[in-house]
Structure formats: structure tokens, C-alpha cells
Design a protein around this motif. Structure first.
Motif, short mmCIF file in Angstrom:
data_model
loop_
_atom_site.label_atom_id
_atom_site.label_comp_id
_atom_site.label_asym_id
_atom_site.label_seq_id
_atom_site.Cartn_x
_atom_site.Cartn_y
_atom_site.Cartn_z
N UNK A 35 0.83 -1.21 0.00
CA UNK A 35 0.00 0.00 0.00
C UNK A 35 0.86 1.26 0.00
N UNK A 36 1.94 1.25 0.77
CA UNK A 36 2.81 2.42 0.77
C UNK A 36 3.57 2.55 -0.54
N UNK A 37 4.01 1.42 -1.10
CA UNK A 37 4.74 1.47 -2.35
C UNK A 37 3.88 1.98 -3.50
N UNK A 38 2.57 1.72 -3.45
CA UNK A 38 1.65 2.13 -4.51
C UNK A 38 1.08 3.53 -4.29
N UNK A 39 1.43 4.17 -3.20
CA UNK A 39 0.92 5.53 -2.94
C UNK A 39 1.47 6.50 -3.99
N UNK A 40 0.68 7.52 -4.31
CA UNK A 40 1.09 8.52 -5.30
C UNK A 40 1.43 9.81 -4.58
N UNK A 41 2.32 10.62 -5.15
CA UNK A 41 2.67 11.89 -4.52
C UNK A 41 1.45 12.81 -4.41
N UNK A 81 8.36 10.54 5.55
CA UNK A 81 7.20 10.68 4.68
C UNK A 81 5.91 10.57 5.48
N UNK A 82 4.91 11.32 5.03
CA UNK A 82 3.55 11.12 5.48
C UNK A 82 2.84 10.22 4.47
N UNK A 83 2.07 9.28 4.94
CA UNK A 83 1.17 8.51 4.09
C UNK A 83 -0.25 8.70 4.62
N UNK A 84 -1.19 8.84 3.71
CA UNK A 84 -2.59 8.93 4.14
C UNK A 84 -3.51 8.39 3.06
N UNK A 85 -4.67 7.92 3.50
CA UNK A 85 -5.59 7.34 2.53
C UNK A 85 -6.14 8.44 1.65
N UNK A 86 -6.53 8.05 0.44
CA UNK A 86 -6.59 9.02 -0.64
C UNK A 86 -7.92 9.56 -1.05
N UNK A 87 -8.75 9.96 -0.14
CA UNK A 87 -9.99 10.61 -0.58
C UNK A 87 -9.74 11.80 -1.49
N UNK A 88 -8.69 12.61 -1.25
CA UNK A 88 -8.47 13.73 -2.16
C UNK A 88 -8.13 13.31 -3.59
N UNK A 89 -7.62 12.09 -3.79
CA UNK A 89 -7.21 11.65 -5.13
C UNK A 89 -8.01 10.45 -5.58
N UNK A 90 -9.30 10.42 -5.21
CA UNK A 90 -10.18 9.39 -5.73
C UNK A 90 -9.87 8.00 -5.23
N UNK A 91 -9.41 7.86 -4.00
CA UNK A 91 -9.19 6.55 -3.42
C UNK A 91 -7.75 6.10 -3.37
N UNK A 92 -6.85 6.80 -4.04
CA UNK A 92 -5.44 6.40 -4.02
C UNK A 92 -4.79 6.89 -2.73
#
Length: 397
Positions: A35-41, A81-92
């Protein structure tokens, strides 16, 4: 660093609490290595990523000769790094860069305001010191720290080009993990307000892992800053600052061994921290004045973010030299670092065919114009205050 499409502005808010949110153990289970590896900037899409990964907004120019390149390295404990679930980017899932800053509470992490807006809306959100690609949250060398509250200036709107882009910083309060509070585990940088625009700093960030940074390593680049004219921001030139570096610290008096120093800015500001062409080698940062200091004090004391008066932008916004009458005789204008000095210059093609250069002075202004090509037709009358351009010693004419 280069923005997502503009997010709607937000009303004044108190720090958002994670009360009832995921526990540390739940976050460790949620944030798998995949999940962290697939996160987008946060800066994508579209963003400051290679053309093979995502489209760019506008053309991408070649950096001037001599533009420094960053060093990939193992990072420092207080930068991560900060990681967070992606409601701002449509689920990513999404990531950006942050750095621990010293407070009496030992639990505050600095990042960009546009990263903070995403963290503010997220459910699962963690800070990972000295992030290691390929490891789950539970196996990171210093663990992870769940975000509990965000502190953001209520006047800031994400990724704006307006004067309030000067306010592109945020602070996250993070909870402890099994090793203790974050500052006790990692050490910290010193948050340092300043009124100067010229600093010798090292800029650190975690750029996109796609194409240019397959192992998602930290990068650092020692540079000297100059002012972004018309803003309370600084700029630097160094290649390789793709999406993901937003929020990264600009460190003065940097110790390469320990990572310690004074943080005088963070990647962000105008347009999310980069120019309109999305050049990976042009990066901006707000410097910390009284507004940033007030926000830091609220975060350090865990106080509710107070109301703010309307933002007062810089009063010395750049003006073109001469009167409006002079500039009515322009045919074409172009700006860029034409002399490869790190400063923005201006070339003017006048209606009478003359071509002149106004060199940038590195302080937000322009030096007297230089002659590049003589007039070829009538059509322009010089003002008494604007003498004929001096010959450019570098010109072949």
C-alpha cells in the motif's frame, strides 16, 4: 510540489483530532508495504513526474548549464514521509515529505499546507521517519507515528498562486509508538523564522518512486536561495525535485552526519512549490515570518488555531520599470534565466524592432537594459527617464 487541480478553500477550523480514529496497531496493519509502495505523490496527477509516468502541465524546459543535481542518500531520522488514505485523489493512497521540529511536547512534524489539507481529510494517516521502501509500517526502522491533529492557517487554500501561497506550511501532531514520542526517537530540526531571502541551505525530500527514484530514496541538494519576486518565498535550482518532495525541509547550518540544523522553509508555496512549467529543477518555499511563527506556537502548545485577520501580502511586488506609456510599445516579452546565472532575466522586442535585455539582479528586480539588436523601424519614443540601452558586451552586434 506541482499541484493537483485546486482543492476548494476551507473555513477556519480547529485542529482535527483522531479521537475514535485508528489505533497505532490498526495503522500498522493497514499500511502494508504494498500500500505504501503504490501511494502517489500529493503533487499528482498531473504532477512533477517524468513524462513516462504522467503528463506535465505545459512544456518542460532544459535546466541551465551548471544546475546542480541532487544526491540520493539513506536519509535522516528526523525527515520522513507522510502517508494517508486518498480521498483527495479518488481513493489512491498519498504521500509527501515532512520533518520533525523541536518543541517542548516532542510530537510536532512540519510539512506543506497542501499536504496538510490532504491529511486533514484522511482517516488513515501516519508519519514514517527515514522511510524505507519495501517494508511495512510495522517493520519500519523507527516505526510509524499516527497523526492525531493538524494545524493549518485557515487563510491558506491549496496550491494557489495568490499571495496566500506564502502560508503553505502545516504542522502535524503525532501520537507516540512503542519507542516513545517522535522527537525522542528521531531528534529534530530547529524551526527558525527569518526575514532574509538569501540562505545557504540543503533541501531534502522524497521524490516519486516512478522512473527516476525506483527505491524511493531521500535526496538532498545544497543550494543558495534567492527571492521569488513579489512573495515571501525563496527559490532554488536543482534537478530531480519531482512529486513527493512537497513539505521537505530547507535546512540552514546543516550537519550532513546528524541531519540537524535550522529549518527556514519547506517545499511549497506558489503553485504548490514549483513554476508554471512544472520544471523539476525550479522549486519554491515559503520563509517563516510572523504568521508562520504564530501557527508554530499554536501547534507547539496544542492550542486551537485562532482566527486570523485578512492576509497582508508583500507590499513590494515587482513592477516593470518605466511608465505605462513605455510598455505600450512592446511587441514581445520573454522571461527566463538567459545568462545561466540562476536569476530571471527579461528580453523585450519593441515595436520599432529593437531588442533589449534586462538582467535579473537576484533580489527581485531588474538591472538597466542592454542593447541586443538595433531598431529597424520608427514607432517608439524613448522617455527622458529611459535612456538608450547600453551595448551588451556579450552580444555579437
Amino acid at each position: 510540489m506541482t499541484p493537483t487541480p485546486a482543492q476548494p478553500s476551507h473555513p477556519p477550523v480547529s485542529p482535527t483530532s483522531s479521537g475514535g480514529g485508528p489505533s497505532l496497531s490498526e495503522e500498522e496493519k493497514y499500511w502494508t508495504a504494498t500500500r505504501m509502495d503504490n501511494a502517489v505523490p500529493i503533487d499528482s496527477p498531473p504532477g512533477r513526474t517524468p513524462a513516462a509516468s504522467a503528463p506535465l502541465i505545459g512544456p518542460r524546459s532544459t535546466p541551465p548549464a551548471g544546475t546542480p543535481r541532487p544526491e540520493h542518500f539513506g536519509g535522516h531520522p528526523m525527515v520522513g514521509t507522510f502517508f494517508y488514505d486518498g480521498r483527495p485523489l479518488g481513493g489512491k493512497s498519498t504521500y509527501c515529505t515532512g520533518s520533525v521540529v523541536h518543541t517542548a511536547a516532542h510530537d510536532i512534524v512540519l510539512t506543506a499546507g497542501h499536504c496538510g489539507r490532504g491529511l486533514q481529510r484522511a482517516t488513515h494517516r501516519i508519519f514514517v521517519p527515514q522511510y524505507r521502501d519495501g517494508l511495512s509500517a510495522a517493520n519500519q526502522p523507527r516505526g510509524v507515528f499516527p497523526v492525531s491533529q493538524m494545524y493549518i492557517d485557515p487563510r491558506y487554500a491549496a496550491n494557489t498562486k495568490k499571495p496566500t501561497s506564502d502560508l503553505d506550511l502545516a504542522f502535524a501532531q503525532v501520537g507516540p509508538n512503542s519507542r516513545g514520542k517522535v522527537e525522542d526517537v528521531t531528534g529534530a530540526l530547529t524551526f527558525t523564522p527569518t526575514t532574509k531571502f538569501t540562505h545557504k541551505v540543503t533541501v531534502i525530500g522524497y521524490p516519486s518512486s516512478e522512473g527516476v527514484n525506483a527505491k524511493h530514496q531521500a535526496i538532498r541538494c545544497p543550494v543558495t536561495t534567492s527571492r521569488l519576486p513579489g512573495y515571501r518565498q525563496v527559490r532554488m535550482a536543482c534537478t530531480g525535485f519531482y512529486g513527493g518532495v512537497s513539505g521537505g525541509p530547507w535546512i540552514e547550518d546543516y550537519d550532513r552526519t546528524t541531519g540537524t540544523g535550522k529549518v527556514v522553509g519547506n517545499t511549497g508555496g506558489y503553485n504548490g512549490g514549483g513554476n508554471d512549467a512544472n520544471d523539476d529543477w525550479v522549486t519554491y518555499a515559503p520563509i517563516y515570518g510572523k504568521d508562520a511563527k504564530a501557527l508554530f506556537n499554536e501547534a507547539a502548545a496544542h492550542r486551537t488555531v485562532g482566527a486570523r485577520p485578512p492576509y497582508q501580502p508583500s507590499t513590494d511586488r515587482p513592477l516593470l520599470p518605466g511608465s505605462a506609456g513605455t510598455w505600450q510599445h512592446t511587441g514581445l516579452l520573454a522571461s527566463g534565466d538567459f545568462r545561466h546565472t540562476g536569476h530571471s532575466d527579461m528580453i523585450v522586442v519593441w515595436t520599432d524592432g529593437e531588442v533589449t535585455l534586462r538582467p535579473g539582479n537576484g533580489q527581485g528586480g531588474l538591472d538597466p537594459e542592454r542593447h541586443l539588436w538595433p531598431p529597424t523601424a520608427p514607432g517608439r519614443t524613448r522617455e527622458p527617464s529611459r535612456p538608450a540601452a547600453s551595448p551588451d558586451p556579450t552580444s555579437s552586434t
